[in-house]
Design a protein around this motif. Sequence first.
Motif, PDB file in Angstrom:
ATOM      1  N   ILE A  52      11.550  -4.671  10.174  1.00 16.79           N
ATOM      2  CA  ILE A  52      11.707  -4.423   8.666  1.00 16.79           C
ATOM      3  C   ILE A  52      12.858  -5.409   8.019  1.00 16.79           C
ATOM      4  CG2 ILE A  52      12.838  -2.537   7.136  1.00 16.79           C
ATOM      5  CD1 ILE A  52      11.927  -0.412   8.935  1.00 16.79           C
TER       6      ILE A  52
ATOM      7  N   GLU B 128       2.646  -9.909   9.854  1.00 11.96           N
ATOM      8  CA  GLU B 128       3.330 -10.262   8.308  1.00 11.96           C
ATOM      9  C   GLU B 128       3.387 -11.784   8.123  1.00 11.96           C
ATOM     10  OE1 GLU B 128       7.341  -8.878   9.011  1.00 11.96           O
ATOM     11  OE2 GLU B 128       7.309  -9.927  11.112  1.00 11.96           O
TER      12      GLU B 128
ATOM     13  N   ALA C 135       9.692  -0.992  15.202  1.00  9.11           N
ATOM     14  CA  ALA C 135       9.267  -0.944  13.735  1.00  9.11           C
ATOM     15  C   ALA C 135      10.881  -1.477  12.860  1.00  9.11           C
ATOM     16  CB  ALA C 135       8.920   0.492  13.396  1.00  9.11           C
TER      17      ALA C 135
ATOM     18  N   LYS D  75       2.784  -5.629  14.466  1.00 10.36           N
ATOM     19  CA  LYS D  75       2.629  -5.626  13.075  1.00 10.36           C
ATOM     20  C   LYS D  75       2.518  -7.309  12.802  1.00 10.36           C
ATOM     21  CE  LYS D  75       6.084  -5.901   9.071  1.00 10.36           C
ATOM     22  NZ  LYS D  75       7.259  -5.549   8.614  1.00 10.36           N
TER      23      LYS D  75
ATOM     24  N   ALA E  70      -0.120  -3.148  10.186  1.00 13.33           N
ATOM     25  CA  ALA E  70       0.560  -2.722  11.422  1.00 13.33           C
ATOM     26  C   ALA E  70       0.284  -1.443  11.883  1.00 13.33           C
ATOM     27  CB  ALA E  70       2.285  -2.682  10.816  1.00 13.33           C
TER      28      ALA E  70
ATOM     29  N   TYR F 267       4.774  -0.279  18.667  1.00 15.50           N
ATOM     30  CA  TYR F 267       4.475  -0.462  17.128  1.00 15.50           C
ATOM     31  C   TYR F 267       4.321  -1.963  17.091  1.00 15.50           C
ATOM     32  CZ  TYR F 267       5.094  -0.800  11.794  1.00 15.50           C
ATOM     33  OH  TYR F 267       4.675  -0.842  10.593  1.00 15.50           O
TER      34      TYR F 267
ATOM     35  N   GLU G 142       4.777   0.518   3.998  1.00 20.52           N
ATOM     36  CA  GLU G 142       6.038   0.855   4.752  1.00 20.52           C
ATOM     37  C   GLU G 142       6.007   1.029   6.170  1.00 20.52           C
ATOM     38  OE1 GLU G 142       9.594   1.653   5.815  1.00 20.52           O
ATOM     39  OE2 GLU G 142       8.678   3.444   5.941  1.00 20.52           O
ATOM     40  N   ASP G 143       6.999   0.384   7.079  1.00 20.20           N
ATOM     41  CA  ASP G 143       6.848   0.797   8.523  1.00 20.20           C
ATOM     42  C   ASP G 143       7.019   2.052   8.861  1.00 20.20           C
ATOM     43  OD1 ASP G 143       6.349  -2.405   9.285  1.00 20.20           O
ATOM     44  OD2 ASP G 143       7.855  -2.347   7.756  1.00 20.20           O
TER      45      ASP G 143
ATOM     46  N   TRP H  17       6.697  -7.730   3.935  1.00 22.66           N
ATOM     47  CA  TRP H  17       5.711  -6.408   4.142  1.00 22.66           C
ATOM     48  C   TRP H  17       4.633  -6.916   5.147  1.00 22.66           C
ATOM     49  CZ3 TRP H  17       7.773  -2.055   2.109  1.00 22.66           C
ATOM     50  CH2 TRP H  17       8.598  -2.239   1.227  1.00 22.66           C
ATOM     51  N   ALA H  18       4.049  -5.437   5.782  1.00 24.35           N
ATOM     52  CA  ALA H  18       2.949  -6.041   6.816  1.00 24.35           C
ATOM     53  C   ALA H  18       1.854  -6.691   5.950  1.00 24.35           C
ATOM     54  CB  ALA H  18       2.493  -4.621   7.358  1.00 24.35           C
TER      55      ALA H  18
ATOM     56  N   THR I 279      -0.546   1.223   8.679  1.00 26.57           N
ATOM     57  CA  THR I 279       0.056   0.842   7.457  1.00 26.57           C
ATOM     58  C   THR I 279      -0.228  -0.514   6.794  1.00 26.57           C
ATOM     59  OG1 THR I 279       2.341   0.588   6.201  1.00 26.57           O
ATOM     60  CG2 THR I 279       2.087  -0.598   8.182  1.00 26.57           C
TER      61      THR I 279
END
Length: 290
Positions: free
Chosen positions: A102, A186, A98, A184, A196, A182, A124-125, A192-193, A216
């Motif tokens: 970020i 983006e 994660a 994701k 995810a 994790y 938020e991750d 921001w995802a 998320t």
Amino acid sequence: MQVPATFQYARATGVEHAIELLTRYGPEARLVAGGHSLLPMMKLRLAQPEALIDINGLDELTRIRVDGGELAVGAMVRHAGLLASAVVGEHFPVLRDAERMIADPLVRNRGTVGGSLCQADPSEDLSAAFCALRATLVARGPDGRRVVPVREFFLGPYETVLGEAELLLEVRVPIRSHASAYRKVERRAGDWAVAAAAAVLELSGGVVTEAGIGLTAVGAPRFVAEEAERYLCGGPPDEERFAEAGRVAGEECRPSADQRGPVDYKRHLAAELTVRALRAAAARAQGQEA
């Protein structure tokens, strides 16, 4: 020109002093550490705190340590510090995964773990990752310390259970035999995802004994896909069960259409990323890095 509204400023010298300042300035005071979420909102006048309390001097909250079989992460630990931690990488790959996604190095060097959680941003991750790990949060206020399960910490978008004069001290995660990952999607690196998923698996005798699935950016209640977790427990960690768990997770979430995509697309991503995260966690359980 984007200019914040007028505010007062105070610098806390310790945890007790920070609580004292929060009590003195009242409900319109805000803590500032990295400031990457709060300050842009202040410039746009989306947030207009009457006072900022700077907690960058609270060195006692900057440590990562092992304490009584748990990983303890201070609220003031920077994202870069969590990413670089050997003990975090060894026991909690989901956090390392994660953190790599970020923002960018500038944000990771200043942004804090506690700030990310307390912001309670729906995209938020770390919130999803810590929820999958079933972490607990330690807070302190005028009435003393209290421990809150992370799954009970978030009340809704940008809202937590913290009281007006409470301060998050640390995040604690039990060190157990598990595998995690994790995944994701983006729009561009560091964004921001769109969606995810975090996955945590505990296995015994070829069976899933406990599962954690954090989601998320897709409207999952408290960042968790509980029905998918329950489905996984008691069965083998195979592709068929992962696919069904992904389907269940996609049905559980409540995404909203926005500039990142329509509802159906986000549900599809939630399901697919759940499968990918579970697959990666299972591979790691077998000693295969994924």
